[in-house]
Motif scaffolding. Structure first.
Motif, PDB file in Angstrom:
ATOM      1  N   PRO A 162       0.830  -1.212   0.000  1.00  0.00           N
ATOM      2  CA  PRO A 162       0.000   0.000   0.000  1.00  0.00           C
ATOM      3  C   PRO A 162       0.862   1.260   0.000  1.00  0.00           C
ATOM      4  N   LEU A 163       0.241   2.380  -0.305  1.00  0.00           N
ATOM      5  CA  LEU A 163       0.858   3.698  -0.165  1.00  0.00           C
ATOM      6  C   LEU A 163       0.277   4.320   1.102  1.00  0.00           C
ATOM      7  N   PRO A 164       0.939   4.200   2.247  1.00  0.00           N
ATOM      8  CA  PRO A 164       0.352   4.685   3.507  1.00  0.00           C
ATOM      9  C   PRO A 164       0.232   6.200   3.594  1.00  0.00           C
ATOM     10  N   ALA A 165       0.912   6.914   2.713  1.00  0.00           N
ATOM     11  CA  ALA A 165       0.910   8.374   2.780  1.00  0.00           C
ATOM     12  C   ALA A 165      -0.357   8.998   2.233  1.00  0.00           C
ATOM     13  N   SER A 166      -1.143   8.236   1.452  1.00  0.00           N
ATOM     14  CA  SER A 166      -2.300   8.836   0.791  1.00  0.00           C
ATOM     15  C   SER A 166      -3.198   7.721   0.277  1.00  0.00           C
ATOM     16  N   GLY A 167      -4.322   8.107  -0.313  1.00  0.00           N
ATOM     17  CA  GLY A 167      -5.136   7.117  -1.016  1.00  0.00           C
ATOM     18  C   GLY A 167      -6.559   6.934  -0.546  1.00  0.00           C
ATOM     19  N   PHE A 168      -6.827   7.043   0.760  1.00  0.00           N
ATOM     20  CA  PHE A 168      -8.172   6.759   1.244  1.00  0.00           C
ATOM     21  C   PHE A 168      -9.186   7.768   0.706  1.00  0.00           C
ATOM     22  N   GLU A 169     -10.355   7.262   0.410  1.00  0.00           N
ATOM     23  CA  GLU A 169     -11.509   8.098   0.067  1.00  0.00           C
ATOM     24  C   GLU A 169     -12.626   7.743   1.043  1.00  0.00           C
ATOM     25  N   LEU A 170     -13.176   8.776   1.697  1.00  0.00           N
ATOM     26  CA  LEU A 170     -14.163   8.565   2.741  1.00  0.00           C
ATOM     27  C   LEU A 170     -15.285   9.578   2.633  1.00  0.00           C
ATOM     28  N   THR A 171     -16.461   9.210   3.115  1.00  0.00           N
ATOM     29  CA  THR A 171     -17.510  10.205   3.315  1.00  0.00           C
ATOM     30  C   THR A 171     -17.152  11.013   4.566  1.00  0.00           C
ATOM     31  N   ALA A 172     -17.798  12.147   4.720  1.00  0.00           N
ATOM     32  CA  ALA A 172     -17.565  12.950   5.917  1.00  0.00           C
ATOM     33  C   ALA A 172     -17.937  12.153   7.177  1.00  0.00           C
ATOM     34  N   ARG A 173     -19.016  11.406   7.083  1.00  0.00           N
ATOM     35  CA  ARG A 173     -19.452  10.620   8.243  1.00  0.00           C
ATOM     36  C   ARG A 173     -18.450   9.521   8.582  1.00  0.00           C
ATOM     37  N   GLU A 174     -17.861   8.911   7.539  1.00  0.00           N
ATOM     38  CA  GLU A 174     -16.863   7.868   7.793  1.00  0.00           C
ATOM     39  C   GLU A 174     -15.613   8.458   8.431  1.00  0.00           C
ATOM     40  N   TRP A 175     -15.151   9.579   7.916  1.00  0.00           N
ATOM     41  CA  TRP A 175     -13.952  10.193   8.483  1.00  0.00           C
ATOM     42  C   TRP A 175     -14.216  10.623   9.927  1.00  0.00           C
ATOM     43  N   ALA A 176     -15.446  11.044  10.192  1.00  0.00           N
ATOM     44  CA  ALA A 176     -15.798  11.461  11.554  1.00  0.00           C
ATOM     45  C   ALA A 176     -15.652  10.316  12.550  1.00  0.00           C
ATOM     46  N   ARG A 177     -15.848   9.071  12.104  1.00  0.00           N
ATOM     47  CA  ARG A 177     -15.692   7.932  13.014  1.00  0.00           C
ATOM     48  C   ARG A 177     -14.277   7.874  13.571  1.00  0.00           C
ATOM     49  N   PHE A 178     -13.302   8.218  12.725  1.00  0.00           N
ATOM     50  CA  PHE A 178     -11.910   8.237  13.183  1.00  0.00           C
ATOM     51  C   PHE A 178     -11.730   9.321  14.243  1.00  0.00           C
ATOM     52  N   GLY A 179     -12.389  10.460  14.043  1.00  0.00           N
ATOM     53  CA  GLY A 179     -12.351  11.513  15.051  1.00  0.00           C
ATOM     54  C   GLY A 179     -12.990  11.071  16.352  1.00  0.00           C
ATOM     55  N   GLU A 180     -14.086  10.312  16.255  1.00  0.00           N
ATOM     56  CA  GLU A 180     -14.732   9.792  17.459  1.00  0.00           C
ATOM     57  C   GLU A 180     -13.797   8.846  18.221  1.00  0.00           C
ATOM     58  N   LEU A 181     -12.987   8.088  17.479  1.00  0.00           N
ATOM     59  CA  LEU A 181     -12.011   7.210  18.113  1.00  0.00           C
ATOM     60  C   LEU A 181     -11.023   8.017  18.957  1.00  0.00           C
ATOM     61  N   VAL A 182     -10.555   9.140  18.415  1.00  0.00           N
ATOM     62  CA  VAL A 182      -9.623   9.989  19.163  1.00  0.00           C
ATOM     63  C   VAL A 182     -10.315  10.605  20.373  1.00  0.00           C
ATOM     64  N   LEU A 183     -11.521  11.128  20.165  1.00  0.00           N
ATOM     65  CA  LEU A 183     -12.261  11.715  21.278  1.00  0.00           C
ATOM     66  C   LEU A 183     -12.587  10.671  22.349  1.00  0.00           C
ATOM     67  N   GLY A 184     -12.711   9.426  21.926  1.00  0.00           N
ATOM     68  CA  GLY A 184     -12.998   8.331  22.863  1.00  0.00           C
ATOM     69  C   GLY A 184     -11.751   7.749  23.500  1.00  0.00           C
ATOM     70  N   HIS A 185     -10.616   8.440  23.356  1.00  0.00           N
ATOM     71  CA  HIS A 185      -9.349   8.013  23.974  1.00  0.00           C
ATOM     72  C   HIS A 185      -8.953   6.609  23.533  1.00  0.00           C
ATOM     73  N   GLY A 186      -9.175   6.324  22.258  1.00  0.00           N
ATOM     74  CA  GLY A 186      -8.789   5.033  21.703  1.00  0.00           C
ATOM     75  C   GLY A 186      -9.899   4.014  21.636  1.00  0.00           C
ATOM     76  N   THR A 187     -11.085   4.408  22.074  1.00  0.00           N
ATOM     77  CA  THR A 187     -12.238   3.507  22.072  1.00  0.00           C
ATOM     78  C   THR A 187     -13.316   4.057  21.144  1.00  0.00           C
ATOM     79  N   TYR A 188     -13.892   3.175  20.331  1.00  0.00           N
ATOM     80  CA  TYR A 188     -14.969   3.582  19.424  1.00  0.00           C
ATOM     81  C   TYR A 188     -16.193   2.716  19.697  1.00  0.00           C
ATOM     82  N   HIS A 189     -17.264   3.353  20.133  1.00  0.00           N
ATOM     83  CA  HIS A 189     -18.542   2.679  20.411  1.00  0.00           C
ATOM     84  C   HIS A 189     -18.333   1.438  21.280  1.00  0.00           C
ATOM     85  N   GLY A 190     -17.550   1.606  22.328  1.00  0.00           N
ATOM     86  CA  GLY A 190     -17.355   0.533  23.299  1.00  0.00           C
ATOM     87  C   GLY A 190     -16.240  -0.442  22.967  1.00  0.00           C
TER      88      GLY A 190
END
Length: 298
Positions: A162-190
């Protein structure tokens, strides 16, 4: 654009024919996903952040500079390896092999050379630690699948790397899940993906660039730092970049961290407000600082 606070979407808007289910390139925003995968590898006892890369990429053992590089320096882009933007080319047959042969342009820890080379080298290190198991299957198992992210673009070369530097395509809602992971201190939806203590390692800057942690951009130098356009700074040759006393926005909290992609693709994450902001769009006149002042009302 999407804004979440306290786990709830409080604003969402799509312009110019975009739809909520439409995926959009996040470019270098991809790096932060691999940064979390690296922390998962620490959690799995595959690596330690301060391990020497040459312990695994043994071809480096006889090089006086490369032999001293640590995994932490790879992830913070302070290893002194040339940035090598040409690694983005689809024509390269084996990016990993090319990356580990790149030249050193500075002593490890002394310079910040932003580019795809560092994570490409990390990808080869992780591949070897996984005993030839696919790094793609690892990031999917540890990070992407728990976030419900599937069918992503890895920009694989002919060898399947893979090319880890770039490449992903996401919806805004999908990218927000990653933000929720950070806000959850490493936990996402339990589901704990990475420990809170390890995740905090990603938000510590370096001497060479206090505004960049382990694949995340930082606003730590607010409110006293100079507001700059980070993308315009990155357009300069690395030798001319100056990362001293800079911030993304003086009005934004200093604990804000950012997954940042070209063309002003942004995931702003603000733990002290328990909030995240996704901004996706085409190349245009844009200011992070002005945008954040409008959103935050400051």
């Amino acid at each position: 654009m999407l804004v979440m606070q306290n786990g709830q979407t409080i604003f969402e808007h799509y312009g110019k024919g975009a739809m909520a289910d439409g995926r959009w390139p996040i470019f270098s925003g991809t790096k932060s996903f691999w940064g979390v995968a690296a922390l998962c590898a620490v959690q799995d006892d595959l690596i330690k952040l301060d391990d020497r890369v040459s312990d695994t990429i043994t071809e480096w053992k006889t090089d006086p500079r490369k032999s001293q590089i640590t995994i932490r320096q790879l992830l913070s882009q302070t290893d002194g390896i040339e940035p090598a933007p040409f690694l983005h080319r689809e024509s390269i047959r084996d990016r990993n092999a090319m990356a580990i042969r790149l030249s050193s342009v500075g002593a490890p820890g002394s310079v910040f050379t932003y580019g795809p080379s560092h994570l490409q080298i990390f990808s080869e290190l992780l591949r070897r630690k996984l005993n030839e198991r696919s790094t793609i299957s690892y990031i999917e198992e540890k990070v992407l699948n728990p976030l419900g992210l599937v069918s992503l673009e890895y920009k694989k070369d002919s060898r399947g790397h893979p090319l880890p530097a770039s490449g992903f395509e996401l919806t805004a809602r999908e990218w927000a899940r990653f933000g929720e992971l950070v806000l959850g201190h490493g936990t996402y939806h339990g589901h704990q993906i990475v420990s809170a203590g390890l995740l905090q390692q990603a938000f510590v800057g370096s001497a060479a660039n206090p505004s960049y942690g382990l694949t995340f951009w930082l606003n730590r130098q607010a409110p006293s730092g100079h507001e700059i356009d980070f993308e315009k700074m990155l357009d300069l040759p690395w030798q001319r970049e100056d990362w001293r006393n800079n911030c993304i926005c003086r009005a934004a909290p200093p604990d804000m961290v950012v997954a940042l992609g070209s063309n002003y693709e942004r995931l702003f994450i603000i733990p002290s407000l328990n909030a995240l902001i996704v901004r996706q769009g085409s190349p245009a006149k844009f200011s992070d600082a002005y945008f954040l002042r409008l959103v935050l009302g400051r």
